[in-house]
Design a protein around this motif. Structure first.
Motif, PDB file in Angstrom:
ATOM      1  N   VAL A  25      38.076  47.918  43.447  1.00  0.00           N
ATOM      2  CA  VAL A  25      38.377  46.468  43.469  1.00  0.00           C
ATOM      3  C   VAL A  25      39.706  45.812  44.093  1.00  0.00           C
ATOM      4  O   VAL A  25      40.789  46.391  43.394  1.00  0.00           O
ATOM      5  N   GLN A  27      42.013  42.516  44.519  1.00  0.00           N
ATOM      6  CA  GLN A  27      42.311  41.037  44.905  1.00  0.00           C
ATOM      7  C   GLN A  27      43.287  40.453  45.616  1.00  0.00           C
ATOM      8  O   GLN A  27      44.580  40.782  45.175  1.00  0.00           O
ATOM      9  N   LEU A  33      38.447  37.747  46.100  1.00  0.00           N
ATOM     10  CA  LEU A  33      38.247  39.295  45.456  1.00  0.00           C
ATOM     11  C   LEU A  33      37.172  40.091  46.559  1.00  0.00           C
ATOM     12  O   LEU A  33      36.402  39.590  47.243  1.00  0.00           O
ATOM     13  N   LYS A  66      45.884  44.601  49.626  1.00  0.00           N
ATOM     14  CA  LYS A  66      46.218  44.433  48.614  1.00  0.00           C
ATOM     15  C   LYS A  66      47.524  43.471  48.184  1.00  0.00           C
ATOM     16  O   LYS A  66      48.182  43.409  48.966  1.00  0.00           O
ATOM     17  N   ASN A  74      42.204  41.475  38.386  1.00  0.00           N
ATOM     18  CA  ASN A  74      41.915  42.701  39.214  1.00  0.00           C
ATOM     19  C   ASN A  74      41.887  43.993  38.462  1.00  0.00           C
ATOM     20  O   ASN A  74      41.237  44.864  38.680  1.00  0.00           O
ATOM     21  N   ARG A  78      39.398  46.924  37.538  1.00  0.00           N
ATOM     22  CA  ARG A  78      39.351  48.338  37.836  1.00  0.00           C
ATOM     23  C   ARG A  78      39.284  49.274  36.789  1.00  0.00           C
ATOM     24  O   ARG A  78      38.781  50.213  36.864  1.00  0.00           O
TER      25      ARG A  78
END
Length: 504
Positions: A25, A27, A33, A66, A74, A78
């Motif tokens: 994942v 963000q 996202l 990132k 985020n 994760r």
């Protein structure tokens, strides 16, 4: 314009997320996202935007950058859903709310590359039955009220992308789906014919674009606040504003340098006053005399009639010394400003060549920080020698600020013996001993920014910052060292030139 309910269904059918694994994942900013999903031979990057008037979900084929600093939501995702399997992904009725069901069951659904490591980590924890966890990710794509919620099996909110206490959109509250409403109008699916035709012109033999690809091109190129065109306009405005400010500062510095270049006149006026002291009568505010440097031309030198010839001459000599010493610091300021302008131009060129709108948005965000969180202006001078950072304070104020805010106990401090001057610090590197060459560079700077500069050499003492003690009732920045070591430095012009190349 955000995606409508029918367009969302087409996107979900193309994504076909059921049965995939959630690898990561990311963000990239504060309104989007990305979910990295995997099915053997079919990796996908699912991009979700919560920006007003641009709410959407679709696949992207580019890497999502990132964020420079880890963001709260985020990091939560994760820790809670990375490695989980997506059981299903569907839109609830036609409400533009996507429900993703996730199942995280021990080591079964962890990706092969991480499976062994994950198994070892979980070996001594709960049994597999106790590790089973079913979670729901709700993605609400309402323009102006978009949000993402991570909920447990009872729909209790674990956390959400945007926390809105007044709407009960916070941890611990229950996520409630809106009551279904009858559809009173049709929501046509856009065909994006212009995007398709433009693509076919440049790629005549390529297959037609998927709906996700059309959406990605549409929002990235023309119709979003984060589009390349609008971001490049922001970059141009940012560059022009900063370039104007720096250019104006450089002009002022050059004007001051021109004034300092005339400082020799001040000393000459002092000499003229001394040689014509007998003409000062204590009434006139100027003295007329022959200027031997200009073939005996008569000049007028302004004086203070209340002062003697020696006092008036002393005033001119004092102004001369100040101008002479200030001109050296001024040259450093001019060089630094010129380098800052060059770095600004280089940064702007890199912004203009960036094709990824998300990456460009991140780069712009770094240049447009609010004033309250902007980094303070650099204190003193800073140099970098292959990872070794040297800081220089040129005044008592800078010495004190460096001691208070920039250095730690393990850093090294250098100062001239018997001569006033600036403090020089070598930032410590864990597990590294300061090389002799770095010590010589720092020592050269300590002599150069002290009253010993005219001598070209001086004795120094150096010690770690933790061995410095502030002197009571002494001028600002004054310290008393202990455990100091001695060092003799002779200034070499070649070394000074090398040092200037490493200025930051």
């Amino acid at each position: 314009m955000s995606l409508n309910c029918n367009e969302i269904n087409i996107v979900l059918s193309e994504l076909n997320l059921s049965g995939t694994f959630l690898q990561d994942v990311v963000q990239p900013n504060f309104d989007s996202l990305a979910l990295y999903t995997f099915r053997p031979g079919e990796p996908k990057t699912v991009f979700i935007s919560l920006a007003a008037s641009a709410c959407r979900i679709h696949e992207v084929r580019r890497k999502i950058p990132k964020n420079e600093k880890p963001l709260r939501f985020n990091e939560l995702l994760r820790s809670r859903i990375k490695g989980a399997r997506i059981v299903s992904a569907e839109q609830i009725a036609l409400e533009r709310i996507i429900k993703i069901e996730l199942l995280k069951t021990g080591t079964i659904f962890v990706m092969p590359a991480a499976q062994e490591k994950f198994a070892k980590k979980q070996k001594n924890r709960e049994t597999e039955e106790e590790q089973n966890e079913r979670l729901f990710l709700y993605i609400r794509l309402w323009s102006g009220a978009a949000n993402i919620f991570l909920c447990d099996e009872d729909n209790t909110i674990i956390d959400c992308f945007f926390r809105r206490p007044k709407k009960d959109e916070i941890s611990g509250k229950t996520f409630t789906l809106p009551a279904p409403k009858p559809q009173t109008r049709d929501f046509p699916v856009r065909d994006f014919l212009e995007i398709e035709s433009e693509y076919q012109k440049s790629n005549p033999s390529a297959p037609p674009l998927s709906f996700c690809e059309k959406i990605d091109r549409f929002y990235s190129a023309e119709n979003s606040a984060s589009s390349l065109s609008s971001l490049l306009e922001q970059a141009e405005k940012w560059y022009e504003a900063h370039f104007f400010r720096l250019s104006a500062a450089l002009s002022r510095l050059n004007e001051k340098r021109a004034e300092f270049l005339d400082c020799q006149k001040l000393r000459h006026f002092g000499d003229l006053i001394l040689s014509n002291a007998h003409k000062i009568d204590g009434k006139s505010n100027f003295v007329e005399c022959e200027d031997w440097e200009h073939d005996g031309k008569i000049v007028r030198v302004k004086i203070d009639p209340k002062k003697t010839a020696h006092e008036n001459a002393h005033d001119f000599f004092t102004q001369y010394k100040k101008a002479e010493s200030g001109s050296e610091a001024l040259e450093n300021d001019i060089v630094r400003t010129e380098k800052e302008i060059a770095r600004l131009k280089e940064k702007y060129e890199s912004l203009k060549t960036e094709k990824n709108p998300l990456k460009l948005e991140q780069l712009l965000r770094k240049t447009q920080l609010p004033k309250q969180i902007e980094k303070k202006e650099q204190i003193g001078l800073s140099y970098d020698f292959d990872g070794w950072r040297i800081l220089v304070g040129r005044t008592a104020e800078e010495n004190d600020l460096l001691l208070r805010h920039e250095v730690r106990g393990s850093d090294w401090w250098l100062h001239t013996r018997d001569f006033p001057g600036g403090y020089v610090f070598i930032k410590n590197r864990v597990g590294k001993t300061v090389p002799l060459e770095i010590l010589l560079y720092a020592g050269t700077l300590a002599v150069h920014f002290s009253k010993a500069r005219k001598n070209g050499e001086a004795d120094l003492y150096y010690t770690q910052v933790k061995h410095l003690r502030r002197a009571k009732n002494a001028p600002k920045g004054t310290v008393l060292p202990t455990n100091e070591k001695n060092l003799f430095i002779k200034i070499e012009e070649k070394r000074l030139l090398e040092i200037e190349e490493h200025a930051l």
